[in-house]
Design a protein around this motif. Structure first.
Motif, mmCIF file in Angstrom:
data_model
loop_
_atom_site.group_PDB
_atom_site.id
_atom_site.type_symbol
_atom_site.label_atom_id
_atom_site.label_comp_id
_atom_site.label_asym_id
_atom_site.label_seq_id
_atom_site.Cartn_x
_atom_site.Cartn_y
_atom_site.Cartn_z
ATOM 1 N N HIS A 90 0.823 -1.213 0.000
ATOM 2 C CA HIS A 90 0.000 0.000 0.000
ATOM 3 C C HIS A 90 0.859 1.267 0.000
ATOM 4 O O HIS A 90 0.408 2.325 -0.443
ATOM 5 C CB HIS A 90 -0.972 0.002 1.190
ATOM 6 C CG HIS A 90 -0.332 0.205 2.519
ATOM 7 N ND1 HIS A 90 0.012 1.446 3.006
ATOM 8 C CD2 HIS A 90 0.010 -0.693 3.494
ATOM 9 C CE1 HIS A 90 0.551 1.318 4.210
ATOM 10 N NE2 HIS A 90 0.556 0.034 4.530
ATOM 11 N N GLU A 91 2.117 1.183 0.452
ATOM 12 C CA GLU A 91 2.993 2.349 0.417
ATOM 13 C C GLU A 91 3.357 2.712 -1.018
ATOM 14 O O GLU A 91 3.433 3.898 -1.367
ATOM 15 C CB GLU A 91 4.248 2.080 1.242
ATOM 16 C CG GLU A 91 3.980 1.910 2.731
ATOM 17 C CD GLU A 91 5.236 1.628 3.513
ATOM 18 O OE1 GLU A 91 5.752 2.563 4.152
ATOM 19 O OE2 GLU A 91 5.706 0.466 3.496
ATOM 20 N N LEU A 92 3.593 1.711 -1.844
ATOM 21 C CA LEU A 92 3.856 1.987 -3.259
ATOM 22 C C LEU A 92 2.609 2.533 -3.941
ATOM 23 O O LEU A 92 2.681 3.496 -4.713
ATOM 24 C CB LEU A 92 4.324 0.720 -3.972
ATOM 25 C CG LEU A 92 4.578 0.866 -5.474
ATOM 26 C CD1 LEU A 92 5.654 1.902 -5.760
ATOM 27 C CD2 LEU A 92 4.952 -0.480 -6.094
ATOM 28 N N VAL A 93 1.458 1.941 -3.668
ATOM 29 C CA VAL A 93 0.211 2.422 -4.275
ATOM 30 C C VAL A 93 -0.054 3.875 -3.873
ATOM 31 O O VAL A 93 -0.471 4.696 -4.694
ATOM 32 C CB VAL A 93 -0.971 1.523 -3.890
ATOM 33 C CG1 VAL A 93 -2.272 2.046 -4.509
ATOM 34 C CG2 VAL A 93 -0.725 0.085 -4.334
ATOM 35 N N THR A 94 0.218 4.224 -2.619
ATOM 36 C CA THR A 94 0.039 5.601 -2.157
ATOM 37 C C THR A 94 0.925 6.560 -2.948
ATOM 38 O O THR A 94 0.484 7.651 -3.343
ATOM 39 C CB THR A 94 0.359 5.711 -0.659
ATOM 40 O OG1 THR A 94 -0.572 4.923 0.072
ATOM 41 C CG2 THR A 94 0.266 7.152 -0.178
ATOM 42 N N ALA A 95 2.181 6.167 -3.177
ATOM 43 C CA ALA A 95 3.096 7.019 -3.946
ATOM 44 C C ALA A 95 2.577 7.242 -5.365
ATOM 45 O O ALA A 95 2.684 8.347 -5.912
ATOM 46 C CB ALA A 95 4.481 6.386 -3.975
ATOM 47 N N VAL A 96 1.994 6.205 -5.955
ATOM 48 C CA VAL A 96 1.437 6.343 -7.310
ATOM 49 C C VAL A 96 0.188 7.218 -7.289
ATOM 50 O O VAL A 96 -0.015 8.057 -8.172
ATOM 51 C CB VAL A 96 1.132 4.954 -7.906
ATOM 52 C CG1 VAL A 96 0.408 5.096 -9.247
ATOM 53 C CG2 VAL A 96 2.415 4.148 -8.072
ATOM 54 N N GLN A 97 -0.651 7.066 -6.278
ATOM 55 C CA GLN A 97 -1.868 7.878 -6.182
ATOM 56 C C GLN A 97 -1.562 9.372 -6.098
ATOM 57 O O GLN A 97 -2.353 10.200 -6.556
ATOM 58 C CB GLN A 97 -2.692 7.454 -4.972
ATOM 59 C CG GLN A 97 -3.444 6.149 -5.153
ATOM 60 C CD GLN A 97 -4.270 5.783 -3.929
ATOM 61 O OE1 GLN A 97 -3.741 5.708 -2.823
ATOM 62 N NE2 GLN A 97 -5.556 5.571 -4.117
ATOM 63 N N LYS A 98 -0.421 9.728 -5.531
ATOM 64 C CA LYS A 98 -0.063 11.142 -5.396
ATOM 65 C C LYS A 98 0.093 11.817 -6.755
ATOM 66 O O LYS A 98 -0.113 13.027 -6.880
ATOM 67 C CB LYS A 98 1.218 11.290 -4.584
ATOM 68 C CG LYS A 98 1.038 10.979 -3.102
ATOM 69 C CD LYS A 98 2.343 11.132 -2.334
ATOM 70 C CE LYS A 98 2.140 10.844 -0.854
ATOM 71 N NZ LYS A 98 3.414 10.943 -0.092
ATOM 72 N N ILE A 99 0.457 11.048 -7.776
ATOM 73 C CA ILE A 99 0.595 11.642 -9.111
ATOM 74 C C ILE A 99 -0.526 11.219 -10.051
ATOM 75 O O ILE A 99 -0.808 11.911 -11.025
ATOM 76 C CB ILE A 99 1.949 11.272 -9.752
ATOM 77 C CG1 ILE A 99 2.048 9.757 -9.988
ATOM 78 C CG2 ILE A 99 3.107 11.766 -8.907
ATOM 79 C CD1 ILE A 99 3.195 9.343 -10.869
ATOM 80 N N ALA A 100 -1.181 10.086 -9.755
ATOM 81 C CA ALA A 100 -2.129 9.523 -10.715
ATOM 82 C C ALA A 100 -3.564 9.488 -10.220
ATOM 83 O O ALA A 100 -4.432 8.989 -10.942
ATOM 84 C CB ALA A 100 -1.687 8.110 -11.100
ATOM 85 N N GLY A 101 -3.829 9.999 -9.024
ATOM 86 C CA GLY A 101 -5.206 9.987 -8.544
ATOM 87 C C GLY A 101 -5.765 8.593 -8.495
ATOM 88 O O GLY A 101 -5.204 7.696 -7.866
ATOM 89 N N ASN A 102 -6.845 8.382 -9.209
ATOM 90 C CA ASN A 102 -7.496 7.077 -9.239
ATOM 91 C C ASN A 102 -6.997 6.188 -10.382
ATOM 92 O O ASN A 102 -7.410 5.044 -10.510
ATOM 93 C CB ASN A 102 -9.017 7.254 -9.357
ATOM 94 C CG ASN A 102 -9.778 6.207 -8.575
ATOM 95 O OD1 ASN A 102 -9.241 5.581 -7.674
ATOM 96 N ND2 ASN A 102 -11.034 6.005 -8.931
ATOM 97 N N GLY A 103 -6.146 6.771 -11.268
ATOM 98 C CA GLY A 103 -5.612 6.003 -12.386
ATOM 99 C C GLY A 103 -6.602 5.751 -13.497
ATOM 100 O O GLY A 103 -6.367 4.926 -14.382
ATOM 101 N N THR A 104 -7.709 6.475 -13.472
ATOM 102 C CA THR A 104 -8.773 6.243 -14.457
ATOM 103 C C THR A 104 -9.021 7.447 -15.365
ATOM 104 O O THR A 104 -10.006 7.485 -16.089
ATOM 105 C CB THR A 104 -10.086 5.894 -13.732
ATOM 106 O OG1 THR A 104 -10.413 6.950 -12.815
ATOM 107 C CG2 THR A 104 -9.944 4.591 -12.961
ATOM 108 N N GLY A 105 -8.115 8.428 -15.301
ATOM 109 C CA GLY A 105 -8.265 9.606 -16.153
ATOM 110 C C GLY A 105 -8.595 10.868 -15.401
ATOM 111 O O GLY A 105 -8.782 11.915 -16.016
#
Length: 398
Positions: A164-179
């Motif tokens: 979940h720490e990696l996913v959190t880092a990605v969410q900081k730049i990509a939000g929900n990852g759905t556009g």
């Protein structure tokens, strides 16, 4: 319109844009993940993925135990139904397939062989290994989910980075990852027309967000904002977009890593086509892994997401403009001096001649020819060696 602007005018009526995937590298890492993941490991958004791995972490605990103090119990046939009694535990824990293998490896026992034995016999062998093996401190990861599972057995200095720490880092730049930001699950290349459509429905079949009981893998792109880095032989723009994938295993199945690159298309099978400027960092789960993640990996992801593509564009332009061969002898000498065999040299030159309608002259021409020939190599080592030589040529030109 400058090279750094979104090329809205390049899109056709479907919202896609023409790409040339004969250039650059083909990378199959994402496709391998796509092929191997069952439906229950596929997620339609980063928030859904995060909720799953975060909840799992909240139900987990780690502790240090002496390996010799572990007691093995067998109740039914089949070694994977063995239970382990850990010191000071309230109830036995059930090892997962993965942790059973880790535990067997700890005592130098062949896990595949133990799994074939009746549970009582497998338990006796494992117990003997644990009690006769030099007593070691080990770190366990136990998760409560109706029953207590032993998900990992690692050394005491294992530096766990939770999924979940990696996913959190990605969410900081990509939000929900759905556009909802620039970064999203990729679109699809139409092979019949050569048009890449960045807009596709995110389904279990198209998603590139994955998590299992032992790892996470995420692939996202910025494909609504293509950039132009030069021209194709017909004068049309050579279009790229940015992408990255990252992975982690909180149970020790793999390192943590992030790969960033520019690419021209993603096909339905999630192969990456026309890849340039591939960069990768990985972090072993050693004692200070969490510090390295905070200091290196997460900031690197943010820098790539926020960076201007200008250095990439200018590097491509420099490679296109640097003429290194004007005759057949020049072309042969250029390649042979860089370690290519006589046969490889002939194939590289012929490939450029066929694809470009002229023999190679610039560094960029040679790089494209080398990567095209590399894709046809059946041996991975030979392919990677050629791709590495192409990358060095491009870097030196830039």
């Amino acid at each position: 319109m400058t090279n750094l602007e979104t090329l809205e005018g390049r899109r056709d009526a479907s919202g896609g844009y023409k790409v040339d995937v004969a250039r650059g590298e083909r990378i199959g890492r994402v496709s391998s993940e796509w092929f191997s993941r069952p439906d229950d490991e596929r997620y339609l958004s980063l928030s859904e993925l995060y909720a799953s791995v975060k909840t799992r972490a909240e139900r987990s605990r780690t502790r240090m135990v002496e390996s010799a103090a572990i007691r093995v119990e067998a109740h039914r046939d089949g070694p994977e139904t063995l239970a382990l009694v850990l010191p000071d535990a309230e109830a036995p824990v059930a090892p997962t397939h993965w942790s059973f293998g880790q535990l067997a490896s700890l005592v130098s026992a062949p896990a595949a062989y133990l799994r074939q034995l009746p549970a009582p016999l497998a338990g006796i062998n494992l117990q003997y290994g644990l009690t006769s093996h030099r007593a070691d401190q080990i770190k366990t990861l136990e998760t409560e989910d109706g029953r207590t599972e032993l998900r990992a057995v690692t050394g005491p200095d294992y530096g766990r980075i939770y999924d979940h720490e990696l996913v959190t880092a990605v969410q900081k730049i990509a939000g929900n990852g759905t556009g909802d930001t620039r970064w999203k699950v990729p679109g699809t290349l139409d092979w019949s027309s050569g048009v890449y459509n960045p807009i596709v429905d995110i389904t279990k079949d198209t998603t590139t967000l994955y998590a299992s009981d032992r790892d996470v893998f995420l692939f996202l792109v910025d494909d609504m904002n293509p950039i132009e880095a030069g021209k194709l032989p017909d004068g049309s723009p050579d279009l790229y977009f940015r992408g990255f994938y990252c992975w982690n295993s909180e149970v020790g199945a793999k390192t943590l890593g992030i790969a960033s690159f520019y690419l021209r298309a993603v096909c339905q099978n999630r192969n990456l086509w026309g890849v340039e400027d591939f960069q990768e960092i990985s972090i072993r789960h050693s004692k200070y892994a969490a510090n390295r993640f905070a200091r290196e990996a997460a900031p690197a992801l943010t820098r790539f997401a926020d960076s201007s593509p200008r250095p990439f564009i200018e590097g491509i332009r420099a490679a296109r403009e640097r003429i290194v061969a004007r005759s057949d002898d020049d072309r042969t000498d250029f390649l042979r001096k860089r370690g290519f065999s006589k046969a490889e040299t002939a194939r590289i030159i012929e490939t450029v001649l066929v694809e470009e309608g002229r023999p190679p002259e610039s560094v960029f021409d040679f790089v494209q020819g080398i990567t095209a020939v590399a894709r046809s190599k059946p041996q991975q080592d030979a392919r990677l060696d050629m791709e590495g030589k192409a990358k060095k040529l491009l870097e030196r030109a830039a």
